[in-house]
Write a protein that holds these residues in place. Sequence first.
Motif, PDB file in Angstrom:
ATOM      1  N   ILE A   1       5.425   5.413  -0.396  1.00  0.00           N
ATOM      2  CA  ILE A   1       6.783   4.910  -0.611  1.00  0.00           C
ATOM      3  C   ILE A   1       6.991   3.596   0.131  1.00  0.00           C
ATOM      4  CG2 ILE A   1       9.225   5.395  -0.244  1.00  0.00           C
ATOM      5  CD1 ILE A   1       8.543   8.374  -0.558  1.00  0.00           C
ATOM      6  N   ASN A   2       6.497   3.511   1.372  1.00  0.00           N
ATOM      7  CA  ASN A   2       6.653   2.283   2.142  1.00  0.00           C
ATOM      8  C   ASN A   2       5.867   1.129   1.530  1.00  0.00           C
ATOM      9  OD1 ASN A   2       8.276   2.631   4.782  1.00  0.00           O
ATOM     10  ND2 ASN A   2       7.038   4.479   4.737  1.00  0.00           N
ATOM     11  N   GLU A   3       4.713   1.424   0.958  1.00  0.00           N
ATOM     12  CA  GLU A   3       3.914   0.355   0.352  1.00  0.00           C
ATOM     13  C   GLU A   3       4.570  -0.199  -0.915  1.00  0.00           C
ATOM     14  OE1 GLU A   3      -0.622   1.597   1.771  1.00  0.00           O
ATOM     15  OE2 GLU A   3       0.078   2.087  -0.248  1.00  0.00           O
ATOM     16  N   THR A   4       5.289   0.633  -1.647  1.00  0.00           N
ATOM     17  CA  THR A   4       5.969   0.167  -2.864  1.00  0.00           C
ATOM     18  C   THR A   4       7.408  -0.258  -2.600  1.00  0.00           C
ATOM     19  OG1 THR A   4       6.575   2.461  -3.391  1.00  0.00           O
ATOM     20  CG2 THR A   4       4.545   1.619  -4.355  1.00  0.00           C
ATOM     21  N   LEU A   5       7.847  -0.186  -1.336  1.00  0.00           N
ATOM     22  CA  LEU A   5       9.239  -0.504  -1.015  1.00  0.00           C
ATOM     23  C   LEU A   5       9.619  -1.944  -1.334  1.00  0.00           C
ATOM     24  CD1 LEU A   5      11.817   0.777   0.114  1.00  0.00           C
ATOM     25  CD2 LEU A   5      11.096   0.045   2.402  1.00  0.00           C
TER      26      LEU A   5
ATOM     27  N   MET B   1      12.677 -11.289   2.038  1.00  0.00           N
ATOM     28  CA  MET B   1      12.835  -9.885   1.661  1.00  0.00           C
ATOM     29  C   MET B   1      11.489  -9.176   1.695  1.00  0.00           C
ATOM     30  SD  MET B   1      15.105  -7.625   0.731  1.00  0.00           S
ATOM     31  CE  MET B   1      16.475  -8.581   0.096  1.00  0.00           C
ATOM     32  N   ILE B   2      10.441  -9.829   1.124  1.00  0.00           N
ATOM     33  CA  ILE B   2       9.120  -9.211   1.120  1.00  0.00           C
ATOM     34  C   ILE B   2       8.592  -9.105   2.537  1.00  0.00           C
ATOM     35  CG2 ILE B   2       6.748  -9.482   0.332  1.00  0.00           C
ATOM     36  CD1 ILE B   2       7.784 -10.732  -2.204  1.00  0.00           C
ATOM     37  N   ARG B   3       8.797 -10.141   3.353  1.00  0.00           N
ATOM     38  CA  ARG B   3       8.340 -10.073   4.737  1.00  0.00           C
ATOM     39  C   ARG B   3       9.054  -8.968   5.503  1.00  0.00           C
ATOM     40  NH1 ARG B   3       7.965 -16.401   6.848  1.00  0.00           N
ATOM     41  NH2 ARG B   3       6.241 -17.037   5.467  1.00  0.00           N
ATOM     42  N   LEU B   4      10.326  -8.760   5.181  1.00  0.00           N
ATOM     43  CA  LEU B   4      11.102  -7.755   5.904  1.00  0.00           C
ATOM     44  C   LEU B   4      10.522  -6.366   5.698  1.00  0.00           C
ATOM     45  CD1 LEU B   4      13.639  -7.108   7.594  1.00  0.00           C
ATOM     46  CD2 LEU B   4      14.895  -6.896   5.451  1.00  0.00           C
ATOM     47  N   PHE B   5      10.012  -6.085   4.489  1.00  0.00           N
ATOM     48  CA  PHE B   5       9.492  -4.763   4.189  1.00  0.00           C
ATOM     49  C   PHE B   5       7.969  -4.746   4.042  1.00  0.00           C
ATOM     50  CE2 PHE B   5      13.867  -4.627   2.567  1.00  0.00           C
ATOM     51  CZ  PHE B   5      14.322  -3.491   3.212  1.00  0.00           C
ATOM     52  N   ALA B   6       7.300  -5.831   4.437  1.00  0.00           N
ATOM     53  CA  ALA B   6       5.848  -5.891   4.246  1.00  0.00           C
ATOM     54  C   ALA B   6       5.131  -4.820   5.056  1.00  0.00           C
ATOM     55  CB  ALA B   6       5.339  -7.275   4.624  1.00  0.00           C
ATOM     56  N   ASN B   7       5.580  -4.554   6.268  1.00  0.00           N
ATOM     57  CA  ASN B   7       4.946  -3.559   7.130  1.00  0.00           C
ATOM     58  C   ASN B   7       5.912  -2.399   7.404  1.00  0.00           C
ATOM     59  OD1 ASN B   7       2.513  -5.135   7.511  1.00  0.00           O
ATOM     60  ND2 ASN B   7       3.726  -6.457   8.851  1.00  0.00           N
ATOM     61  N   ALA B   8       6.637  -1.987   6.387  1.00  0.00           N
ATOM     62  CA  ALA B   8       7.615  -0.895   6.542  1.00  0.00           C
ATOM     63  C   ALA B   8       6.901   0.397   6.912  1.00  0.00           C
ATOM     64  CB  ALA B   8       8.399  -0.716   5.253  1.00  0.00           C
ATOM     65  N   ASN B   9       7.538   1.157   7.790  1.00  0.00           N
ATOM     66  CA  ASN B   9       6.966   2.432   8.229  1.00  0.00           C
ATOM     67  C   ASN B   9       8.102   3.430   8.456  1.00  0.00           C
ATOM     68  OD1 ASN B   9       5.075   4.331   9.041  1.00  0.00           O
ATOM     69  ND2 ASN B   9       5.090   3.641  11.173  1.00  0.00           N
ATOM     70  N   TYR B  10       8.874   3.669   7.405  1.00  0.00           N
ATOM     71  CA  TYR B  10      10.021   4.568   7.495  1.00  0.00           C
ATOM     72  C   TYR B  10       9.612   5.987   7.086  1.00  0.00           C
ATOM     73  CZ  TYR B  10      12.408   0.054   7.428  1.00  0.00           C
ATOM     74  OH  TYR B  10      12.802  -1.238   7.696  1.00  0.00           O
ATOM     75  N   ASP B  11      10.205   6.947   7.769  1.00  0.00           N
ATOM     76  CA  ASP B  11       9.918   8.350   7.458  1.00  0.00           C
ATOM     77  C   ASP B  11      10.950   8.842   6.442  1.00  0.00           C
ATOM     78  OD1 ASP B  11       9.161  10.953   7.362  1.00  0.00           O
ATOM     79  OD2 ASP B  11       9.318  11.354   9.505  1.00  0.00           O
ATOM     80  N   PHE B  12      10.717   8.540   5.178  1.00  0.00           N
ATOM     81  CA  PHE B  12      11.663   8.920   4.128  1.00  0.00           C
ATOM     82  C   PHE B  12      11.705  10.432   3.921  1.00  0.00           C
ATOM     83  CE2 PHE B  12      10.656   4.505   2.973  1.00  0.00           C
ATOM     84  CZ  PHE B  12      11.930   3.999   2.805  1.00  0.00           C
ATOM     85  N   ILE B  13      10.564  11.072   3.933  1.00  0.00           N
ATOM     86  CA  ILE B  13      10.496  12.506   3.619  1.00  0.00           C
ATOM     87  C   ILE B  13      11.252  13.330   4.659  1.00  0.00           C
ATOM     88  CG2 ILE B  13       8.934  14.401   3.052  1.00  0.00           C
ATOM     89  CD1 ILE B  13       8.783  12.060   1.165  1.00  0.00           C
TER      90      ILE B  13
END
Length: 335
Positions: free
Chosen positions: A243-247, A1-13
């Motif tokens: 947000i991506n860093e705390t995801l 789970m952590i690896r899946l979102f470790a380098n997340a780069n989603y445009d939430f805003i």
Amino acid sequence: MIRLFANANYDFIRWRRWAYALTAAIIIPGFALFLVHGLNYSIEFTGGTLIQVQTPQPVGAATIRGALDAAGIRDAEIQEFGDPLDYVVRARIGQGGGGAVEAGSTEATAAAVDSALAHALGAAPEHYKIVRIEAVGPKVGRELQGKAFLAIFFSFIVTLIYLAIRFEWRFGLAAVLATFHDILTTIAFIRYLNLEVSLIVVGAVLTMVGYSLNDTIIIFDRVRENLRKFRRQNLYEILNLSINETLPRSVLTHGTTMATTVALVLLAGEVLRPFALVMTFAIFTGTFSSIYIAAPLLMYIEKRWPGQDARGARAFRPAGTGAPEPRAPQPQPTR
């Protein structure tokens, strides 16, 4: 789970306007129902009828609750009264104006409970005996309700002051508005499911307030750090980055907590199910508001009244537009 979102780069805003539409679709119809029908308050708020029942042998509160539920007398409070053979039942079958117990409803409630117990346990007095019947007032009076709302209001003020000192007043205002959004959506959710508002449900709502604020503060703390670290990025990018860093933390924390509340919804009894339902929705709306309500609100507030940290961030340019061309130096007039 952590690896899946470790380098997340989603445009939430980017999806904030869709989030606003979803929020409006939940809140507006829910409050329309609230204004027309009100909330379904428990006897802790409205009062009801107290009936003491005595049985020749222990039958258990669950048996009595099942008998009342089968007769349509739902959400009654059932407790052992000092002895396994004595039970106290607090129930109601009608409300008068303003939440007061209707005149004559005490006898009607007692008759309905008597009939339900006779159907489930057998005829009285061989299988059970009603020892006393009396009308009881609400545990939570109007004065206490007013004090509770006043306490919530002052908690918002204290939160605003704390965040103004810890961060800036702009962060505090965005967090308080997002929390107010959570309260509105939760009330709408309670109205949609017509849940009985008891002290347990009120406790779930107050828990949601603290849970949502905690998540928002964690994101805002990362925003403040990144505003000082990445001076050449605009606020839009910094909010998405934070947000991506705390995801990963958000997914793990909220996922495990929601798994517990969903288990309570499916496996707990009727007493805890309203609490579990409200908490499950509260975890969802608290996470949702921290990302799609609090962060965009902070962006709008900082654009309107830029704070000390946000002044260093460059202005936001829509995607696809390049940097402005440098102006040619204007010739100085000769004297």
